[in-house]
Scaffold this motif. Sequence first.
Motif, PDB file in Angstrom:
ATOM      1  N   GLY A   1       7.433  22.741  26.943  1.00  0.00           N
ATOM      2  CA  GLY A   1       8.314  23.101  25.746  1.00  0.00           C
ATOM      3  C   GLY A   1       9.859  23.356  26.464  1.00  0.00           C
TER       4      GLY A   1
ATOM      5  N   THR B   1       8.566  29.496  30.367  1.00  0.00           N
ATOM      6  CA  THR B   1       7.226  29.839  31.292  1.00  0.00           C
ATOM      7  C   THR B   1       7.232  29.076  32.678  1.00  0.00           C
ATOM      8  OG1 THR B   1       5.641  29.746  29.297  1.00  0.00           O
ATOM      9  CG2 THR B   1       4.797  29.723  31.463  1.00  0.00           C
TER      10      THR B   1
ATOM     11  N   ASP C   1       6.904  17.574  29.547  1.00  0.00           N
ATOM     12  CA  ASP C   1       6.766  17.733  28.162  1.00  0.00           C
ATOM     13  C   ASP C   1       7.156  16.448  27.377  1.00  0.00           C
ATOM     14  OD1 ASP C   1       6.502  20.231  26.116  1.00  0.00           O
ATOM     15  OD2 ASP C   1       7.224  18.433  25.202  1.00  0.00           O
ATOM     16  N   ILE C   2       6.327  16.079  26.545  1.00  0.00           N
ATOM     17  CA  ILE C   2       6.775  14.423  25.518  1.00  0.00           C
ATOM     18  C   ILE C   2       8.171  14.740  24.691  1.00  0.00           C
ATOM     19  CG2 ILE C   2       5.483  15.071  23.538  1.00  0.00           C
ATOM     20  CD1 ILE C   2       4.235  12.560  24.130  1.00  0.00           C
ATOM     21  N   ASP C   3       8.475  16.062  24.551  1.00  0.00           N
ATOM     22  CA  ASP C   3       9.535  16.237  23.534  1.00  0.00           C
ATOM     23  C   ASP C   3      10.892  16.073  24.249  1.00  0.00           C
ATOM     24  OD1 ASP C   3      11.341  17.007  21.520  1.00  0.00           O
ATOM     25  OD2 ASP C   3      10.716  18.920  21.566  1.00  0.00           O
TER      26      ASP C   3
ATOM     27  N   GLN D   1       8.028  13.545  29.759  1.00  0.00           N
ATOM     28  CA  GLN D   1       6.590  12.807  30.104  1.00  0.00           C
ATOM     29  C   GLN D   1       5.638  13.067  29.216  1.00  0.00           C
ATOM     30  OE1 GLN D   1       6.258  10.937  33.157  1.00  0.00           O
ATOM     31  NE2 GLN D   1       4.275  10.488  32.098  1.00  0.00           N
TER      32      GLN D   1
ATOM     33  N   ALA E   1      -1.062  24.220  25.160  1.00  0.00           N
ATOM     34  CA  ALA E   1      -0.352  22.881  24.965  1.00  0.00           C
ATOM     35  C   ALA E   1      -1.480  21.833  24.956  1.00  0.00           C
ATOM     36  CB  ALA E   1       0.319  22.463  26.281  1.00  0.00           C
TER      37      ALA E   1
ATOM     38  N   ALA F   1      -2.542  20.595  21.419  1.00  0.00           N
ATOM     39  CA  ALA F   1      -1.455  19.923  20.962  1.00  0.00           C
ATOM     40  C   ALA F   1      -1.609  18.259  21.278  1.00  0.00           C
ATOM     41  CB  ALA F   1      -0.064  20.365  21.131  1.00  0.00           C
TER      42      ALA F   1
HETATM   43  C1  LIG Z   1       2.904  25.285  21.698  1.00  0.00           C
HETATM   44  S1  LIG Z   1       3.882  24.394  22.673  1.00  0.00           S
HETATM   45  C2  LIG Z   1       3.926  25.209  24.008  1.00  0.00           C
HETATM   46  C3  LIG Z   1       5.373  25.336  24.871  1.00  0.00           C
HETATM   47  C4  LIG Z   1       5.033  25.825  26.480  1.00  0.00           C
HETATM   48  N1  LIG Z   1       3.922  25.818  27.101  1.00  0.00           N
HETATM   49  C5  LIG Z   1       5.382  27.207  26.065  1.00  0.00           C
HETATM   50  O1  LIG Z   1       4.464  28.174  26.136  1.00  0.00           O
HETATM   51  O2  LIG Z   1       6.430  27.767  25.595  1.00  0.00           O
HETATM   52  C6  LIG Z   1       3.118  22.766  22.985  1.00  0.00           C
HETATM   53  C7  LIG Z   1       3.952  21.548  23.770  1.00  0.00           C
HETATM   54  O3  LIG Z   1       3.036  20.440  24.223  1.00  0.00           O
HETATM   55  C8  LIG Z   1       3.817  19.696  24.056  1.00  0.00           C
HETATM   56  N2  LIG Z   1       2.974  18.437  24.168  1.00  0.00           N
HETATM   57  C9  LIG Z   1       2.487  17.854  23.011  1.00  0.00           C
HETATM   58  N3  LIG Z   1       1.843  16.434  23.406  1.00  0.00           N
HETATM   59  C10 LIG Z   1       2.423  16.442  24.738  1.00  0.00           C
HETATM   60  C11 LIG Z   1       2.038  15.374  25.578  1.00  0.00           C
HETATM   61  N4  LIG Z   1       1.093  14.232  25.533  1.00  0.00           N
HETATM   62  N5  LIG Z   1       2.385  15.229  26.755  1.00  0.00           N
HETATM   63  C12 LIG Z   1       3.367  16.406  27.039  1.00  0.00           C
HETATM   64  N6  LIG Z   1       3.605  17.531  26.275  1.00  0.00           N
HETATM   65  C13 LIG Z   1       3.095  17.357  25.093  1.00  0.00           C
HETATM   66  C14 LIG Z   1       4.855  19.746  22.788  1.00  0.00           C
HETATM   67  O4  LIG Z   1       5.949  19.091  22.718  1.00  0.00           O
HETATM   68  C15 LIG Z   1       4.923  21.180  22.919  1.00  0.00           C
HETATM   69  O5  LIG Z   1       6.175  21.514  23.800  1.00  0.00           O
END
Ligand SMILES: C[S@@+](CC[C@H](N)C(=O)[O-])C[C@H]1O[C@@H](n2cnc3c(N)ncnc32)[C@H](O)[C@@H]1O
Length: 267
Positions: free
Chosen positions: A52, A56, A72-74, A93, A114, A117
């Motif tokens: 994200g 963290t 992160d994918i975003d 990534q 994560a 998601a």
């Molecule tokens: C609820 S957020 C948690 C972010 C971070 N771990 C935190 O605690 O602040 C979930 C994260 O998973 C990422 N995500 C979802 N699918 C993903 C993937 N296939 N590869 C990498 N990141 C991914 C989203 O973009 C998002 O930033």
Amino acid sequence: MDFRMNSPAGKAILARARNGDYAHPGEEEAIAAAVDGLPRERIHRLLDVGCGRGGTADWFWRHGWGEVTGVDIDAASIEYARMRYPGVRFLQQDVCRMERPQFQGFDLVYLFTALYAIPDQTEALRRMRMAARPGGILLLVDYTRPAAQPPPPELGPEIGNPIEFETVGDTLAATGWKLQTREDWTPRFAVWYENLLERFARERDWIVDTHGPDWYGYVTGWYEALWKALGARRLGGTLVRATTREPARFAAEPFLPLIHGGEGAEP
Ligand SMILES: C[S@@+](CC[C@H](N)C(=O)[O-])C[C@H]1O[C@@H](n2cnc3c(N)ncnc32)[C@H](O)[C@@H]1O
């Protein structure tokens, strides 16, 4: 309007309410509890999957755990994290497309809310296993759902695919991990989300002025539904710890004594 908590606006609102770049319940309290008892002397290279906005990953770096890589994918979140936290290496990534040699040899692979998601969790866990060194540790803080039950429908697609607490050991075993402990964090999640709802109320003016009243209505409605689902145990929270499951040739690798507490290791 893109009303999703995992959108850049959703993450920005959460960061404001949480007073830090965290998109998981419990913020720093959850991180400190999750790492309690880890064999820190064996951990030097860390991989934060689904990092994200990077709060963290920065916490681990600030607390001297070693070299931290966040993926992160975003793209927007990664761009923000790079600017904000220069001590950490951030990469845009998809976890399901991680490849060697870029991703290998990590001592600790961790995810804070994560995995739920990520649509293909099996592939994600396999790739994380590939990225871990023999004897490496996996740490997961995530949402859970009762076995064979769908996630609460009122939370819509945003709640993704919470892991099944009862069968997480099988899922891990099928992807090259060995479950060490799993703890039921549902009561903790409920308290943390109650606190978050109070903070949204305190930040009401900022949310409305910056993102509009519809966003305020969306976040308060969604998190209230989530909090109620936790109270009814239709949704849960967990801390899971695992180590790599080694083929026979790695049998000499010393077992990592992981934790105190928890529900106990699987045989
Ligand atoms: C609820 S957020 C948690 C972010 C971070 N771990 C935190 O605690 O602040 C979930 C994260 O998973 C990422 N995500 C979802 N699918 C993903 C993937 N296939 N590869 C990498 N990141 C991914 C989203 O973009 C998002 O930033």
